[in-house]
Motif scaffolding. Structure first.
Motif, short mmCIF file in Angstrom:
data_model
loop_
_atom_site.label_atom_id
_atom_site.label_comp_id
_atom_site.label_asym_id
_atom_site.label_seq_id
_atom_site.Cartn_x
_atom_site.Cartn_y
_atom_site.Cartn_z
N THR A 185 -11.99 -0.06 -49.34
CA THR A 185 -10.67 0.76 -49.14
C THR A 185 -11.16 1.69 -48.01
O THR A 185 -10.39 2.74 -47.86
N GLN A 186 -12.35 1.67 -47.27
CA GLN A 186 -12.66 2.68 -46.46
C GLN A 186 -12.38 2.15 -45.19
O GLN A 186 -12.77 1.10 -45.04
N ARG A 187 -12.27 3.31 -44.30
CA ARG A 187 -11.77 2.56 -42.72
C ARG A 187 -13.13 3.12 -41.81
O ARG A 187 -13.61 4.43 -41.99
N ASP A 188 -13.25 2.32 -40.82
CA ASP A 188 -14.00 2.78 -39.73
C ASP A 188 -13.03 3.26 -38.47
O ASP A 188 -11.80 2.88 -38.42
N LEU A 189 -13.59 3.86 -37.40
CA LEU A 189 -13.03 4.40 -36.56
C LEU A 189 -13.62 3.93 -35.35
O LEU A 189 -14.81 4.29 -34.87
N ALA A 190 -13.00 3.36 -34.11
CA ALA A 190 -13.27 2.97 -32.99
C ALA A 190 -12.79 4.00 -31.94
O ALA A 190 -11.42 3.93 -32.02
N LEU A 191 -13.68 4.50 -31.17
CA LEU A 191 -13.12 5.50 -30.06
C LEU A 191 -13.66 5.01 -28.75
O LEU A 191 -14.89 4.49 -28.59
N LEU A 192 -12.75 5.16 -27.57
CA LEU A 192 -13.32 5.11 -26.32
C LEU A 192 -12.60 5.95 -25.28
O LEU A 192 -11.30 6.15 -25.62
N ARG A 193 -13.22 6.50 -24.43
CA ARG A 193 -12.71 7.49 -23.44
C ARG A 193 -13.42 7.09 -22.07
O ARG A 193 -14.56 6.86 -22.04
N VAL A 194 -12.40 6.98 -21.12
CA VAL A 194 -13.00 6.84 -19.87
C VAL A 194 -12.18 7.90 -18.87
O VAL A 194 -11.14 8.11 -18.92
N GLU A 195 -13.23 8.72 -18.39
CA GLU A 195 -12.92 9.90 -17.31
C GLU A 195 -13.38 9.48 -15.88
O GLU A 195 -14.52 9.20 -15.69
N ALA A 196 -12.33 9.64 -14.76
CA ALA A 196 -12.67 9.44 -13.47
C ALA A 196 -12.05 10.77 -12.89
O ALA A 196 -11.00 11.02 -13.20
N TRP A 197 -12.93 11.25 -11.94
CA TRP A 197 -12.32 12.66 -11.39
C TRP A 197 -12.69 12.31 -9.89
O TRP A 197 -13.81 11.42 -9.48
N GLY A 198 -12.01 12.88 -9.07
CA GLY A 198 -12.21 13.01 -7.50
C GLY A 198 -10.98 13.59 -6.92
O GLY A 198 -10.40 14.56 -7.25
N ILE A 199 -10.68 12.88 -5.62
CA ILE A 199 -9.54 13.29 -4.68
C ILE A 199 -8.50 12.50 -4.87
O ILE A 199 -8.65 11.26 -4.75
N LYS A 200 -7.27 12.82 -4.94
CA LYS A 200 -6.00 12.13 -5.13
C LYS A 200 -4.94 12.81 -3.78
O LYS A 200 -4.63 14.04 -4.39
N LYS A 201 -4.64 12.32 -2.89
CA LYS A 201 -3.86 13.28 -1.92
C LYS A 201 -4.10 14.59 -1.72
O LYS A 201 -3.27 15.46 -1.68
N GLY A 202 -5.42 14.51 -1.48
CA GLY A 202 -6.20 15.90 -0.85
C GLY A 202 -6.21 16.80 -2.06
O GLY A 202 -6.61 18.03 -1.94
N LYS A 209 -7.68 17.73 -6.15
CA LYS A 209 -8.81 17.34 -7.02
C LYS A 209 -8.23 16.96 -8.37
O LYS A 209 -7.45 17.94 -8.99
N VAL A 210 -8.35 15.75 -8.99
CA VAL A 210 -7.67 15.32 -10.46
C VAL A 210 -8.60 14.67 -11.02
O VAL A 210 -9.84 14.33 -10.74
N LYS A 211 -8.53 14.82 -12.70
CA LYS A 211 -9.16 14.13 -13.32
C LYS A 211 -8.24 12.84 -14.09
O LYS A 211 -7.25 13.19 -14.48
N VAL A 212 -8.69 11.63 -14.18
CA VAL A 212 -7.61 10.73 -14.72
C VAL A 212 -8.67 10.35 -16.04
O VAL A 212 -9.67 10.14 -16.08
N THR A 213 -7.72 10.24 -17.24
CA THR A 213 -8.36 10.09 -18.63
C THR A 213 -7.70 8.99 -19.46
O THR A 213 -6.52 8.80 -19.39
N TYR A 214 -8.45 7.87 -19.96
CA TYR A 214 -7.83 7.11 -20.88
C TYR A 214 -8.45 7.11 -22.23
O TYR A 214 -9.71 7.35 -22.34
N ASP A 215 -7.89 7.40 -23.23
CA ASP A 215 -8.37 7.34 -24.48
C ASP A 215 -8.12 5.99 -25.49
O ASP A 215 -6.75 5.81 -25.41
N LEU A 216 -8.83 5.62 -26.17
CA LEU A 216 -8.58 4.53 -26.93
C LEU A 216 -8.97 4.88 -28.65
O LEU A 216 -10.09 5.26 -28.57
#
Length: 392
Positions: free
Chosen positions: A297-314, A316-323
């Motif tokens: 009856t116990q659950r595990d938890l899977a986690l994922l994060r991807v962070e990319a940062w740099g330049i977009k149209k001049g 500074k931005v950071k793009v993040t995906y979380d799962l």
């Protein structure tokens, strides 16, 4: 179409479950040494398409012939990495595409012969590596210049059961493998230069940092594996300053295991104790495995994060995906099984349907249709969040 799944461990069971739901698949062979346990499990789950087959990949003299006699259209390998090369070479010889969740490593030596034969080999099709590489591709493609790319992945007990043992960890992966990588060196890019963290220092306070997931809380991250080899795969340029791959655990994990590593308790060299030969790591594996199990009856938890940062149209931005994914108590499949096994199954189905094409040893970061994979994992109940923020 027919598929063979090699290995009926935790991840293999998830592959079988997913293939059973596909209209593309008419028959599945579940290949394992423990055929009685495999048959019992298939009967318990009520799977209609899957047949248990006894197979020892390490001893089978004509594995390619075995594949061909079964008439399989794809081989999905959920075996330990030591057997992946044997299984993949046989698939190549039989002219059958091959999918695995393992790191590429030695499989890369099959690239040239697989290209010559026109056979597709797709390793790293799991959670980490796997989904993280696809999300990484989506993230970096949103930037004009990439200055940094971090990937975080891990499996931990869900919050409601994380505190019922002293180290806040439970087993959803082969525990000896977990302990083995606790002394593996990590390779990163730091301040624009290659940086290596020795295996006995990955849990050092200087190498550990924390990140936070909404509604879950803070987790600690320690360097995990080789990020440097993905610089070329992602096509990153001289603007890259930081790149790393990190594993996630509940806070306190690194402090505990740093001491265990420094005491030599993860060494794999056997020592003699009262006439018996056993390594410290083997003893820990044997002793802790029954004490770190989930209940039904116990659950595990899977986690994922991807962070990319740099330049977009001049700018500074950071793009993040979380799962985020949790154990499915109705099937018993852990989140770690789902995120690894379902992803391998999706990759196999994409190959069979012609959505992944090519030959040689491929990479999810390049050859898997990223947006489609994202929709497929969402359809299987995994939660994915995406946001972009401007940086100062």
């Amino acid at each position: 179409m027919k598929a063979i799944v090699l290995g009926m461990g935790l991840q293999g069971k998830a592959v079988i479950h997913d293939l059973e739901q596909s209209d593309l698949i008419s028959r599945v062979f579940a290949a394992d040494l423990g055929i009685d346990n495999t048959r019992a499990y298939l009967e318990q789950m009520g799977y209609a398409k899957t047949e248990a087959v006894k197979l020892d990949v390490s001893l089978e003299k004509d594995l390619a012939g075995k594949y061909m006699d079964m008439g399989v259209d794809i081989v999905i390998c959920m075996l330990p990495i030591e057997l992946a090369l044997t299984a993949a070479r046989a698939a190549m010889d039989a002219m059958i595409p091959f999918v695995s969740s393992n790191y590429t490593y030695q499989l890369q030596e099959l690239d040239t012969p697989a290209r010559e034969k026109g056979v597709l080999i797709l390793p790293e099709m799991g959670l980490d590596p796997g989904i993280d590489l696809v999300l990484g591709r989506l993230a970096v493609d949103q930037l004009d210049q990439v200055h940094g790319l971090y990937s975080y992945g891990g499996g931990v007990p869900a919050m409601e059961c994380a505190d019922d043992n002293p180290i806040r960890y439970k087993i959803s992966w082969i525990f000896d493998r977990v302990l083995a990588v606790y002394t593996r060196e990590a390779r990163l890019v730091k301040e624009g230069r290659p940086h290596v963290v020795p295996g006995d220092e990955i849990f050092s306070p200087d190498n550990v940092h924390e990140i936070e997931f909404p509604e879950i809380g803070r987790l600690e991250a320690y360097p995990n594996g080789d990020a440097q080899r993905y610089v070329e795969i992602f096509g990153l340029g001289k603007e890259l300053v930081e790149m790393g791959r990190f594993a996630l655990r509940w806070p306190g994990h690194s402090k505990f295991w740093h001491k265990m590593v420094k005491l030599g308790l993860l060494d794999d060299t056997p020592v003699s104790i009262k006439g018996a030969e056993i390594s410290p790591r083997s003893f820990l594996t044997k002793w802790l495995t029954p004490r770190l199990q989930y209940t039904d009856t116990q659950r595990d938890l899977a986690l994922l994060r991807v962070e990319a940062w740099g330049i977009k149209k001049g700018r500074k931005v950071k793009v993040t995906y979380d799962l985020v994914d949790y154990r499915d108590l109705s099937t018993g499949l852990f989140a770690m099984n789902r995120t690894v096994g379902f992803t391998s199954s999706i990759g196999a189905l994409m190959i069979l349907s012609g959505k992944i094409t090519g030959s040689g040893v491929l990479s999810p970061a390049i050859h898997v249709p990223a947006h489609e994979l994202l929709e497929e994992i969402k359809a299987r109940g995994m939660h994915v969040d995406h946001h972009v923020e401007e940086l100062d």
